[in-house]
Write an enzyme that holds these catalytic residues in place. Sequence first.
Site, PDB file in Angstrom:
ATOM      1  N   LYS A 121       0.834  -1.202   0.000  1.00 35.56           N
ATOM      2  CA  LYS A 121       0.000   0.000   0.000  1.00 35.56           C
ATOM      3  C   LYS A 121       0.869   1.252   0.000  1.00 35.56           C
ATOM      4  CE  LYS A 121      -0.609  -0.026   5.043  1.00 35.56           C
ATOM      5  NZ  LYS A 121      -1.599  -0.071   6.141  1.00 35.56           N
ATOM      6  N   TYR A 125      17.763  29.833   8.775  1.00 36.69           N
ATOM      7  CA  TYR A 125      16.590  30.663   9.012  1.00 36.69           C
ATOM      8  C   TYR A 125      16.388  30.974  10.497  1.00 36.69           C
ATOM      9  CZ  TYR A 125      14.953  30.116   4.190  1.00 36.69           C
ATOM     10  OH  TYR A 125      14.834  30.163   2.829  1.00 36.69           O
TER      11      TYR A 125
END
Length: 357
Positions: free
Chosen positions: A35, A245
């Site tokens: 899956k 950042y």
Amino acid sequence: MYTRPIMEINLTTICENYTFIKNHIHPITATCVLKNNAYGLGIEQIGRALYDHGCHTFFVAYGCEGQQLKQVAPNSCIYVLQGFGEEERSFFQQADLIPVLPTQLAIDNWFKNPANMQHPAIQVETGLHRLGLDLNEAKQIAHLPVSLILSHLACADECQHYLNEKQKNTLLQFKSVFPNTPFSLSASDGVFLGRDFHFDMVRLGAALYGINTTPYEEKKVKNCVKITAPILQIKTVQAGETVGYSATYTVKRPTKIATVSIGYADGIFRNFQENGALRIQAEHTIFKAPVIGRVSMDNIMCDVSNIPENILNNTQYMTLIDDFYDLDAFGADCKTIGYEVLNNLGHASRYERRYIK
């Protein structure tokens, strides 16, 4: 010079993991769960390899996945765990898929207007409380033709958890309702709980891909994924400067920094910056380079100050995942589990994928 990260997926190792578990549970049937695009690693490539290796029974989540798998595993039996949706009727018709039905409504809908001639599987509730019929509901459909009865363990990664035994005993109660129908309870993490948990079929998912489903003891399967990423730049940053950042990391001494071409767009969790490191292996030594600053969309910055100059000058790539630091270790450093990181990494589209046979 290269710029894209590389994901190597070892198909031979996946087949070896399948064979190892298949031999462990013999003569019980070992099936494979593909899956979510084989946990993100490629349903067509992995499905073909396992089919050629002798696995002819599979589980997927949706009919569209089953139809895709059928193209490379033409004579296989494919169960669809999320059941049958009318929007997927064409997939069930084309690939002759078998729905796993969890409710009376789903069962009624299938038998009133089936998409093919397959007898459905029925999911029953034993303690996970996610999907499935209870015992009284199951008795109402005992007269219907059913191909498989299945349930799912909630706590199989904790071998001493009381719920394992409770779920097994609950499933045994359904045996009197469906005495001639095959039963399945265990996925990867239930395989090593003992023979009593195998019933007639086990469903191998995470263990195929090298995730440790027995955290209470030594890992039994082999890692099948390697991720490396190219170094784009190496430079020295002076004490007092900040990296990344929001200026969350301040350099305390002159520091040599490598900027590596991989980031959260490639499935790397942002909190990897707290404990993470990339590595270079050379001269029989593994050199660790701690992540500094925030993980950004495309890049990770690492402190390579302690790696010898001659090693850095002859290195193009740094390693994130390999046999020494696997999916489970990466998951732990990201405060999650190997299952999640594999799906996260697998669905990033920018890797250069290399399938190893």
